[in-house]
Design a protein around this motif. Structure first.
Motif, PDB file in Angstrom:
ATOM      1  N   LEU A  62      45.403 -71.988   0.980  1.00 24.30           N
ATOM      2  CA  LEU A  62      46.290 -72.601   1.966  1.00 24.30           C
ATOM      3  C   LEU A  62      45.627 -73.858   2.499  1.00 24.30           C
ATOM      4  O   LEU A  62      44.497 -73.812   2.979  1.00 24.30           O
ATOM      5  CB  LEU A  62      46.574 -71.633   3.124  1.00 24.30           C
ATOM      6  N   GLN A  63      46.334 -74.989   2.395  1.00 19.97           N
ATOM      7  CA  GLN A  63      45.839 -76.248   2.933  1.00 19.97           C
ATOM      8  C   GLN A  63      46.587 -76.585   4.204  1.00 19.97           C
ATOM      9  O   GLN A  63      47.806 -76.409   4.282  1.00 19.97           O
ATOM     10  CB  GLN A  63      46.057 -77.395   1.937  1.00 19.97           C
ATOM     11  N   ARG A  64      45.857 -77.092   5.191  1.00 21.25           N
ATOM     12  CA  ARG A  64      46.447 -77.557   6.444  1.00 21.25           C
ATOM     13  C   ARG A  64      46.605 -79.073   6.358  1.00 21.25           C
ATOM     14  O   ARG A  64      45.672 -79.766   5.985  1.00 21.25           O
ATOM     15  CB  ARG A  64      45.555 -77.182   7.616  1.00 21.25           C
ATOM     16  N   ILE A  65      47.802 -79.573   6.703  1.00 17.80           N
ATOM     17  CA  ILE A  65      48.101 -80.993   6.571  1.00 17.80           C
ATOM     18  C   ILE A  65      48.450 -81.585   7.932  1.00 17.80           C
ATOM     19  O   ILE A  65      49.321 -81.071   8.628  1.00 17.80           O
ATOM     20  CB  ILE A  65      49.301 -81.232   5.620  1.00 17.80           C
ATOM     21  N   ASP A  66      47.778 -82.666   8.304  1.00 17.79           N
ATOM     22  CA  ASP A  66      48.154 -83.449   9.484  1.00 17.79           C
ATOM     23  C   ASP A  66      49.208 -84.437   8.998  1.00 17.79           C
ATOM     24  O   ASP A  66      48.885 -85.454   8.390  1.00 17.79           O
ATOM     25  CB  ASP A  66      46.931 -84.158  10.048  1.00 17.79           C
ATOM     26  N   VAL A  95      50.679 -75.974   4.836  1.00 19.18           N
ATOM     27  CA  VAL A  95      51.301 -75.930   6.161  1.00 19.18           C
ATOM     28  C   VAL A  95      50.955 -77.245   6.847  1.00 19.18           C
ATOM     29  O   VAL A  95      49.794 -77.643   6.899  1.00 19.18           O
ATOM     30  CB  VAL A  95      50.846 -74.701   6.993  1.00 19.18           C
ATOM     31  N   GLY A  96      51.986 -77.949   7.301  1.00 22.34           N
ATOM     32  CA  GLY A  96      51.791 -79.241   7.925  1.00 22.34           C
ATOM     33  C   GLY A  96      52.279 -79.242   9.361  1.00 22.34           C
ATOM     34  O   GLY A  96      53.181 -78.488   9.720  1.00 22.34           O
ATOM     35  N   ALA A  97      51.685 -80.106  10.173  1.00 23.17           N
ATOM     36  CA  ALA A  97      52.072 -80.234  11.577  1.00 23.17           C
ATOM     37  C   ALA A  97      52.169 -81.712  11.933  1.00 23.17           C
ATOM     38  O   ALA A  97      51.378 -82.523  11.456  1.00 23.17           O
ATOM     39  CB  ALA A  97      51.071 -79.534  12.482  1.00 23.17           C
ATOM     40  N   SER A  98      53.164 -82.034  12.778  1.00 22.27           N
ATOM     41  CA  SER A  98      53.390 -83.404  13.201  1.00 22.27           C
ATOM     42  C   SER A  98      53.899 -83.413  14.636  1.00 22.27           C
ATOM     43  O   SER A  98      54.742 -82.592  15.002  1.00 22.27           O
ATOM     44  CB  SER A  98      54.436 -84.052  12.279  1.00 22.27           C
ATOM     45  N   LEU A 131      46.613 -77.033  13.900  1.00 18.50           N
ATOM     46  CA  LEU A 131      45.927 -76.909  12.614  1.00 18.50           C
ATOM     47  C   LEU A 131      44.646 -76.090  12.730  1.00 18.50           C
ATOM     48  O   LEU A 131      44.304 -75.329  11.819  1.00 18.50           O
ATOM     49  CB  LEU A 131      45.653 -78.290  12.037  1.00 18.50           C
ATOM     50  N   THR A 132      43.960 -76.196  13.849  1.00 17.87           N
ATOM     51  CA  THR A 132      42.753 -75.396  14.064  1.00 17.87           C
ATOM     52  C   THR A 132      43.089 -73.916  14.145  1.00 17.87           C
ATOM     53  O   THR A 132      42.392 -73.075  13.572  1.00 17.87           O
ATOM     54  CB  THR A 132      42.026 -75.859  15.347  1.00 17.87           C
ATOM     55  N   GLN A 133      44.176 -73.559  14.845  1.00 17.80           N
ATOM     56  CA  GLN A 133      44.587 -72.151  14.938  1.00 17.80           C
ATOM     57  C   GLN A 133      44.878 -71.569  13.565  1.00 17.80           C
ATOM     58  O   GLN A 133      44.652 -70.380  13.323  1.00 17.80           O
ATOM     59  CB  GLN A 133      45.835 -72.002  15.819  1.00 17.80           C
ATOM     60  N   LEU A 134      45.370 -72.383  12.667  1.00 18.24           N
ATOM     61  CA  LEU A 134      45.734 -71.900  11.335  1.00 18.24           C
ATOM     62  C   LEU A 134      44.525 -71.721  10.425  1.00 18.24           C
ATOM     63  O   LEU A 134      44.654 -71.196   9.324  1.00 18.24           O
ATOM     64  CB  LEU A 134      46.757 -72.843  10.706  1.00 18.24           C
ATOM     65  N   GLY A 135      43.358 -72.105  10.897  1.00 15.41           N
ATOM     66  CA  GLY A 135      42.139 -71.862  10.136  1.00 15.41           C
ATOM     67  C   GLY A 135      41.902 -70.384   9.888  1.00 15.41           C
ATOM     68  O   GLY A 135      41.350 -69.989   8.861  1.00 15.41           O
ATOM     69  N   SER A 136      42.363 -69.540  10.814  1.00 11.49           N
ATOM     70  CA  SER A 136      42.191 -68.096  10.639  1.00 11.49           C
ATOM     71  C   SER A 136      43.043 -67.568   9.489  1.00 11.49           C
ATOM     72  O   SER A 136      42.707 -66.575   8.863  1.00 11.49           O
ATOM     73  CB  SER A 136      42.542 -67.351  11.927  1.00 11.49           C
ATOM     74  N   VAL A 137      44.152 -68.231   9.186  1.00  5.97           N
ATOM     75  CA  VAL A 137      45.012 -67.813   8.078  1.00  5.97           C
ATOM     76  C   VAL A 137      44.393 -68.251   6.751  1.00  5.97           C
ATOM     77  O   VAL A 137      44.479 -67.543   5.748  1.00  5.97           O
ATOM     78  CB  VAL A 137      46.434 -68.400   8.226  1.00  5.97           C
ATOM     79  N   VAL A 138      43.738 -69.421   6.748  1.00 15.76           N
ATOM     80  CA  VAL A 138      43.142 -69.951   5.517  1.00 15.76           C
ATOM     81  C   VAL A 138      42.187 -68.947   4.905  1.00 15.76           C
ATOM     82  O   VAL A 138      42.226 -68.674   3.713  1.00 15.76           O
ATOM     83  CB  VAL A 138      42.433 -71.301   5.791  1.00 15.76           C
ATOM     84  N   GLY A 139      41.333 -68.333   5.710  1.00 16.83           N
ATOM     85  CA  GLY A 139      40.351 -67.402   5.185  1.00 16.83           C
ATOM     86  C   GLY A 139      40.843 -65.971   5.058  1.00 16.83           C
ATOM     87  O   GLY A 139      40.171 -65.142   4.451  1.00 16.83           O
ATOM     88  N   ALA A 140      42.026 -65.680   5.594  1.00 21.73           N
ATOM     89  CA  ALA A 140      42.493 -64.296   5.642  1.00 21.73           C
ATOM     90  C   ALA A 140      43.427 -63.914   4.503  1.00 21.73           C
ATOM     91  O   ALA A 140      43.774 -62.753   4.363  1.00 21.73           O
ATOM     92  CB  ALA A 140      43.195 -64.033   6.978  1.00 21.73           C
TER      93      ALA A 140
END
Length: 165
Positions: free
Chosen positions: A24-28, A52-55, A10-19
């Motif tokens: 885009l919301q990241r979901i745990d 985008v969710g990750a489990s 989810l941290t890696q996808l932070g770059s997509v959120v701002g780009a």
């Protein structure tokens, strides 16, 4: 409690959120909450943002050599979701009223790229865990099953070692 592998993803996808120009919301998915906020209703939320969710799906430890150490493999399931702009979502295959879901520059490709840029020695392990690499497997585009709902799933397989005390 969330895993270090899910947190890393989810941290890696932070770059997509701002780009991207669409939200885009990241979901745990292990905690059933947005990484950035709270979740309430799937349709209502997809009208506000793509998701985008990750489990954590699986962790396997196998003894290695004569030491008290393990070869470790962890699998994180990722799900990307969006709603077509005609249903007040942010997915537009043409790109004029949202972001394309797949294809060059689309949401799925941007998310894959954000994860693969750090595929060598990803810092996703907890105490005593070192991952040497990751790969994406089991990709499945589920969008053709629905008319206005877009979904793409894949697994991230982390390979590495765990040094036990």
């Amino acid at each position: 409690m969330t895993s270090p592998e899910v947190d890393w993803t989810l941290t890696q996808l932070g770059s997509v959120v701002g780009a991207i120009t669409t939200p885009l919301q990241r979901i745990d998915r292990d905690e059933s909450e947005f990484f950035d906020d709270g979740i309430r209703s799937r349709t209502a939320e997809l009208r506000k943002t793509n998701a985008v969710g990750a489990s954590l799906a699986d962790v396997t430890n196998d003894p290695v050599g004569t030491e008290y150490d393990h070869a470790r493999e962890a699998v994180v399931g990722v799900r990307i979701e969006g709603l077509h702009e005609s249903e007040f979502g942010y997915i537009d295959p043409g790109g004029s009223d949202g972001i394309p879901f797949s294809g060059g520059g689309g949401l799925v490709d941007r998310i894959r790229d954000a994860l693969l840029v750090n595929r060598t020695y990803p810092d996703a392990g907890g105490t005593g865990v070192t991952y040497t690499g990751l790969r994406l497997v089991n990709e499945s585009n589920q969008s053709s099953n629905y008319q206005d709902y877009f979904r793409h799933d894949f697994d991230i397989v982390f390979n590495g070692y765990e040094e036990l005390p």
